[in-house]
Design an enzyme around this catalytic site. Structure first.
Site, short mmCIF file in Angstrom:
data_model
loop_
_atom_site.label_atom_id
_atom_site.label_comp_id
_atom_site.label_asym_id
_atom_site.label_seq_id
_atom_site.Cartn_x
_atom_site.Cartn_y
_atom_site.Cartn_z
N GLN A 147 24.77 -34.21 30.08
CA GLN A 147 24.38 -33.16 29.11
C GLN A 147 24.54 -33.53 28.03
O GLN A 147 24.17 -32.51 27.20
CB GLN A 147 24.94 -31.92 29.85
CG GLN A 147 25.32 -31.36 31.24
CD GLN A 147 26.66 -31.11 31.37
OE1 GLN A 147 26.80 -29.76 31.67
NE2 GLN A 147 27.29 -31.84 31.69
N HIS A 163 19.59 -31.64 28.52
CA HIS A 163 19.76 -31.22 27.61
C HIS A 163 18.78 -31.91 26.10
O HIS A 163 19.32 -30.76 25.26
CB HIS A 163 21.11 -30.77 27.82
CG HIS A 163 21.74 -29.55 28.36
ND1 HIS A 163 23.17 -29.69 28.05
CD2 HIS A 163 21.30 -29.10 29.11
CE1 HIS A 163 23.89 -28.56 29.21
NE2 HIS A 163 22.62 -28.46 30.16
N GLY A 176 34.12 -35.68 31.72
CA GLY A 176 34.11 -35.19 30.66
C GLY A 176 33.13 -33.66 30.18
O GLY A 176 32.78 -33.85 29.90
N ALA A 190 38.43 -40.77 29.27
CA ALA A 190 37.18 -41.39 30.03
C ALA A 190 37.59 -42.47 29.32
O ALA A 190 37.86 -44.14 30.20
CB ALA A 190 36.24 -40.66 29.59
N ARG A 199 25.21 -32.52 12.89
CA ARG A 199 25.08 -34.13 14.22
C ARG A 199 24.79 -34.68 14.47
O ARG A 199 25.16 -36.06 14.81
CB ARG A 199 25.01 -33.16 15.27
CG ARG A 199 26.64 -31.41 15.28
CD ARG A 199 26.01 -30.54 16.83
NE ARG A 199 26.13 -31.01 17.78
CZ ARG A 199 25.21 -30.47 19.41
NH1 ARG A 199 24.53 -30.13 19.01
NH2 ARG A 199 25.39 -31.01 20.08
N ASN A 240 38.73 -36.14 33.60
CA ASN A 240 38.83 -34.93 32.54
C ASN A 240 40.62 -35.02 32.25
O ASN A 240 41.16 -34.80 33.74
CB ASN A 240 38.39 -33.64 33.10
CG ASN A 240 38.24 -32.87 32.05
OD1 ASN A 240 39.08 -33.01 31.41
ND2 ASN A 240 36.57 -32.28 32.44
#
Ligand code: OAD
Length: 250
Positions: A106, A124, A195, A239, A75, A221
């Site tokens: 997030q 996060h 989103g 978005a 990632r 969204n």
């Protein structure tokens, strides 16, 4: 959503933005989808075929740090290769434009910062950093050897972990405080929810607080989630396609 309907919702937000001073933006994985970064839920999401308890929990990491690091390295590499999309850029423009502005994300991919947002409250954490398991000392991704055999370690051999919040862990207090301080200073004119499936109670609570304070609630969204019913405006679009249009004249 029919083009007419999208046009109407864009116009409503545009007009609210013209008069707004304080804007609160909450983003989730969907804002980075157009940059080629996978979301978590839904058909194409990570959690469709992977178990969050294995990949994103302290217990999963303790059981198999190699597997967890392999996933994060994958990632990190995708995030490093990605570029901010027009949605990120529009949110950066919002920070410049509004006197009162707060971005709570997030996301862990660093794309908001690369788009130009200066204050990004990462609830996060971020995959663009790692930290020592024992001491908590943090290292930026540039200082990590991503080609090393996982699990990653410091040059002295101390075990590292991604500097993110896993399931069962406490969310970032600094980000929570930033939101609470911002809300205590005055109600946002607009809360923009972009989103996110808004699964977490703390996100839902902030939305409720803004609603109770009289903020205009806007969700962007293509597949609006469970908070859509609370929103004044639901823009069922990507978005990157609509956020720039909120800021421009028709
Ligand atoms: P989700 O994957 O739950 O939701 C992504 C949302 O983005 C969905 O509602 C999609 O419909 C929407 N979406 C997809 N493409 C979009 C686009 N181009 N424009 C706008 N929206 C789009 O992601 P989050 O809500 O961010 O936590 O998930 C929250 C947390 O759950 C993540 O931070 C992660 C995950 O488990 C941890 O790993 C701790």
């Amino acid at each position: 959503m029919a083009p007419d309907e999208t046009e109407k919702t864009v116009e409503r937000v545009r007009s609210a933005f013209k008069h707004a001073n304080r804007v609160f933006v909450i983003t989730g994985a969907g804002v980075s989808a157009e940059s080629g970064i996978r979301t978590f839920r839904g058909r194409e999401g990570w959690w469709k075929n992977n178990d969050p308890a294995e990949l994103a929990s302290p217990e999963g990491f303790a059981r198999n740090p190699r597997l967890v690091w392999e996933w994060y390295i994958h990632r990190i590499m995708i995030a490093c290769d990605a570029t901010p999309n027009p949605g990120h850029l529009a949110i950066a423009e919002m920070e410049r434009r509004f006197d009162g502005f707060l971005l709570l994300t997030q996301n862990v991919d660093g794309l908001h910062q690369r788009a130009g947002n200066h204050a990004v409250h990462e609830i996060h954490g971020s995959i663009m950093r790692a930290r020592e398991v024992d001491s908590g000392v943090v290292y930026p991704v540039e200082e990590l050897d991503l080609n090393a055999e996982p699990p990653l370690k410091t040059s002295e051999g101390k075990p590292l972990r991604p500097d993110v919040v896993w399931f069962g862990e406490i969310i970032r207090e600094k980000a929570v405080n930033a939101v609470n301080d911002f809300l205590a200073e005055g109600a946002p004119d607009v809360l923009l929810l972009v989103g996110t499936s808004a699964m977490f109670a703390y996100i839902q609570q902030w939305v409720m607080i803004c609603r109770a304070c009289g903020s205009m609630l806007v969700e962007v969204n293509p597949e609006p989630g469970q908070l859509a019913g609370l929103c004044d405006v639901v823009c069922m679009a990507k978005a990157g396609e609509v956020l720039p249009r909120f800021l421009t004249s028709p």
